[in-house]
Design a protein around this motif. Sequence first.
Motif, PDB file in Angstrom:
ATOM      1  N   ILE A   1      -0.441   5.262   8.129  1.00 43.11           N
ATOM      2  CA  ILE A   1      -1.707   5.602   7.640  1.00 43.11           C
ATOM      3  C   ILE A   1      -1.791   4.900   6.292  1.00 43.11           C
ATOM      4  CG2 ILE A   1      -3.405   7.276   6.954  1.00 43.11           C
ATOM      5  CD1 ILE A   1      -2.492   8.874   9.291  1.00 43.11           C
ATOM      6  N   HIS A   2      -2.787   4.089   6.255  1.00 44.86           N
ATOM      7  CA  HIS A   2      -3.011   3.398   4.833  1.00 44.86           C
ATOM      8  C   HIS A   2      -3.679   4.603   3.861  1.00 44.86           C
ATOM      9  CE1 HIS A   2      -3.366  -0.874   6.568  1.00 44.86           C
ATOM     10  NE2 HIS A   2      -2.189  -0.295   6.449  1.00 44.86           N
ATOM     11  N   LEU A   3      -3.173   4.940   2.609  1.00 44.00           N
ATOM     12  CA  LEU A   3      -3.675   5.903   2.002  1.00 44.00           C
ATOM     13  C   LEU A   3      -4.439   5.246   0.663  1.00 44.00           C
ATOM     14  CD1 LEU A   3      -0.504   8.250   1.644  1.00 44.00           C
ATOM     15  CD2 LEU A   3      -2.380   8.606   3.120  1.00 44.00           C
ATOM     16  N   ARG A   4      -5.470   5.729   0.405  1.00 42.46           N
ATOM     17  CA  ARG A   4      -6.078   4.906  -0.889  1.00 42.46           C
ATOM     18  C   ARG A   4      -5.255   5.585  -1.993  1.00 42.46           C
ATOM     19  NH1 ARG A   4     -11.348   7.161   1.586  1.00 42.46           N
ATOM     20  NH2 ARG A   4      -9.530   7.740   2.899  1.00 42.46           N
ATOM     21  N   PRO A   5      -5.495   5.089  -3.307  1.00 45.98           N
ATOM     22  CA  PRO A   5      -4.666   5.431  -4.575  1.00 45.98           C
ATOM     23  C   PRO A   5      -4.954   6.716  -4.616  1.00 45.98           C
ATOM     24  CG  PRO A   5      -5.892   3.205  -4.881  1.00 45.98           C
ATOM     25  CD  PRO A   5      -6.111   3.654  -3.587  1.00 45.98           C
ATOM     26  N   ALA A   6      -6.059   7.359  -4.456  1.00 45.36           N
ATOM     27  CA  ALA A   6      -6.329   8.738  -4.741  1.00 45.36           C
ATOM     28  C   ALA A   6      -5.900   9.634  -3.929  1.00 45.36           C
ATOM     29  CB  ALA A   6      -8.122   8.625  -4.811  1.00 45.36           C
TER      30      ALA A   6
ATOM     31  N   ARG B   1       1.000  -1.089   0.035  1.00 41.05           N
ATOM     32  CA  ARG B   1      -0.029  -0.052   0.145  1.00 41.05           C
ATOM     33  C   ARG B   1       0.904   1.178  -0.064  1.00 41.05           C
ATOM     34  NH1 ARG B   1      -5.496   0.231   1.230  1.00 41.05           N
ATOM     35  NH2 ARG B   1      -6.255  -2.028   1.958  1.00 41.05           N
ATOM     36  N   GLU B   2       0.169   2.123  -0.641  1.00 41.26           N
ATOM     37  CA  GLU B   2       0.747   3.707  -0.295  1.00 41.26           C
ATOM     38  C   GLU B   2       0.407   4.076   1.113  1.00 41.26           C
ATOM     39  OE1 GLU B   2       2.541   5.334  -2.433  1.00 41.26           O
ATOM     40  OE2 GLU B   2       2.166   3.804  -3.824  1.00 41.26           O
ATOM     41  N   VAL B   3       1.454   4.480   1.819  1.00 41.87           N
ATOM     42  CA  VAL B   3       1.291   4.775   3.195  1.00 41.87           C
ATOM     43  C   VAL B   3       1.635   6.249   3.465  1.00 41.87           C
ATOM     44  CG1 VAL B   3       1.152   2.379   4.176  1.00 41.87           C
ATOM     45  CG2 VAL B   3       3.451   3.704   3.794  1.00 41.87           C
ATOM     46  N   SER B   4       1.372   6.804   4.741  1.00 39.03           N
ATOM     47  CA  SER B   4       2.002   7.824   5.496  1.00 39.03           C
ATOM     48  C   SER B   4       2.462   7.453   6.675  1.00 39.03           C
ATOM     49  CB  SER B   4       0.975   8.979   5.491  1.00 39.03           C
ATOM     50  OG  SER B   4       1.548  10.077   6.122  1.00 39.03           O
ATOM     51  N   VAL B   5       3.824   7.634   6.905  1.00 34.39           N
ATOM     52  CA  VAL B   5       4.472   7.123   7.893  1.00 34.39           C
ATOM     53  C   VAL B   5       4.917   8.244   8.817  1.00 34.39           C
ATOM     54  CG1 VAL B   5       6.502   6.085   8.896  1.00 34.39           C
ATOM     55  CG2 VAL B   5       5.781   5.272   6.671  1.00 34.39           C
ATOM     56  N   GLU B   6       4.170   8.213  10.185  1.00 33.86           N
ATOM     57  CA  GLU B   6       4.068   9.231  11.012  1.00 33.86           C
ATOM     58  C   GLU B   6       5.096   8.735  12.025  1.00 33.86           C
ATOM     59  OE1 GLU B   6       0.526  11.038  11.593  1.00 33.86           O
ATOM     60  OE2 GLU B   6       0.567  10.730   9.308  1.00 33.86           O
ATOM     61  N   LEU B   7       6.306   9.661  12.074  1.00 35.10           N
ATOM     62  CA  LEU B   7       7.441   9.197  12.724  1.00 35.10           C
ATOM     63  C   LEU B   7       7.494   9.953  14.029  1.00 35.10           C
ATOM     64  CD1 LEU B   7       9.955   9.393   9.941  1.00 35.10           C
ATOM     65  CD2 LEU B   7       9.415   7.341  11.106  1.00 35.10           C
ATOM     66  N   PRO B   8       8.092   9.326  15.300  1.00 36.94           N
ATOM     67  CA  PRO B   8       7.976  10.106  16.394  1.00 36.94           C
ATOM     68  C   PRO B   8       8.510  11.649  16.230  1.00 36.94           C
ATOM     69  CG  PRO B   8       9.096   7.977  16.704  1.00 36.94           C
ATOM     70  CD  PRO B   8       8.777   8.261  15.215  1.00 36.94           C
ATOM     71  N   GLY B   9       7.883  12.519  16.715  1.00 39.12           N
ATOM     72  CA  GLY B   9       8.422  13.987  16.671  1.00 39.12           C
ATOM     73  C   GLY B   9       7.468  14.588  15.325  1.00 39.12           C
ATOM     74  N   GLY B  10       6.481  13.806  15.042  1.00 37.29           N
ATOM     75  CA  GLY B  10       5.456  14.446  14.103  1.00 37.29           C
ATOM     76  C   GLY B  10       5.748  14.481  12.796  1.00 37.29           C
ATOM     77  N   VAL B  11       6.885  14.022  12.230  1.00 37.18           N
ATOM     78  CA  VAL B  11       7.254  14.252  10.905  1.00 37.18           C
ATOM     79  C   VAL B  11       6.506  13.142  10.035  1.00 37.18           C
ATOM     80  CG1 VAL B  11       9.042  13.983   9.012  1.00 37.18           C
ATOM     81  CG2 VAL B  11       9.567  14.946  11.367  1.00 37.18           C
ATOM     82  N   ALA B  12       5.835  13.272   9.050  1.00 40.36           N
ATOM     83  CA  ALA B  12       5.253  12.370   7.947  1.00 40.36           C
ATOM     84  C   ALA B  12       5.712  12.379   6.771  1.00 40.36           C
ATOM     85  CB  ALA B  12       3.708  12.787   8.006  1.00 40.36           C
ATOM     86  N   ARG B  13       5.991  11.055   6.480  1.00 42.03           N
ATOM     87  CA  ARG B  13       6.721  10.718   5.063  1.00 42.03           C
ATOM     88  C   ARG B  13       5.985   9.742   4.432  1.00 42.03           C
ATOM     89  NH1 ARG B  13      12.361   8.879   6.366  1.00 42.03           N
ATOM     90  NH2 ARG B  13      12.839   9.084   4.118  1.00 42.03           N
TER      91      ARG B  13
END
Length: 258
Positions: free
Chosen positions: A252-257, A208-220
């Motif tokens: 976070i699981h992102l939908r393709p859209a 899946r396309e994901v958003s990874v929320e790292l400790p410290g609040g950074v999202a990649r």
Amino acid sequence: MSLPPQFTLDSLVDETIWLDEVESTNSFLAERTNSGSALALSWNQTGGRGRLGREWVSPAGGSLALSVALWPHLVPQPLTPEWLGSVSLLTGACLADAIRPHLAEPVRIKWPNDVLIGGKKVAGILGEVSGSGRVVMGVGLNVSLAEAELPAENATSLSLHSFRPLGQLERIIGAFVGELRHTLAGLDSGLTGEKLAWVSEQCDTLGREVSVELPGGVARRGRAIKLDESGRLSVHFDDRGATEPVEAADVIHLRPAD
Ligand code: BT5
């Protein structure tokens, strides 16, 4: 409890303790001095804990809190972070496997510690090590919560799906504890071979396309590629164009859209 003989809880753990009310079944077991394996359960957990200081809400009578103080002979000494990471993931996989025969819908796991039905969280896992070195795996399982009682936006419960609790819940608990014990045997060498394949098959995060929320609040953002032998998630990050393992994070699981 009237479990079928192969799932008798007393044959799986040294002690089974039903609590009328408890702040946290994880804390309850962590604070006990007995050294054997144990299972603590309650329909009324008042101060449940999630990961990273978050709260786990268990509306009384509708959400089951259970914790397993792991079998000491199956816990390697010294404990390694790799082993602990693997066990949290395996616990989710064992629970999903135990629930699956009782539902028509697919039951999946989300890295690192959720069990999902229809993409929504029906259970969360919290693994902890007590001061005395006891390893406790806690499970919050939403059993009979109605839609209006769900404590979080992305939550669900077994009875909102094709599940009819009576009798089946006891089987689920027995199958879960039995499978966890079986799965932990021989894990010293990490999450390898069949066990890694088995967990990976159940993991809804992979591919899946994901958003990874790292400790410290950074999202990649990136694509989840695979699980490794320590239970880490390998993610191909868009910004760096490289694949890196992630261990303490939310996904976070992102939908393709998205
Ligand atoms: C977890 O944390 O999902 C681990 C939950 C572990 C709970 C068990 S109950 C038995 C044992 N004793 C304890 O004290 N704890 C364990 P985390 O990934 O941090 O998710 C927490 C988040 O899930 C919260 O911030 C809410 O958004 C959401 N949440 C809270 N209660 C929920 C529920 N009943 N169902 C679904 N989501 C919930």
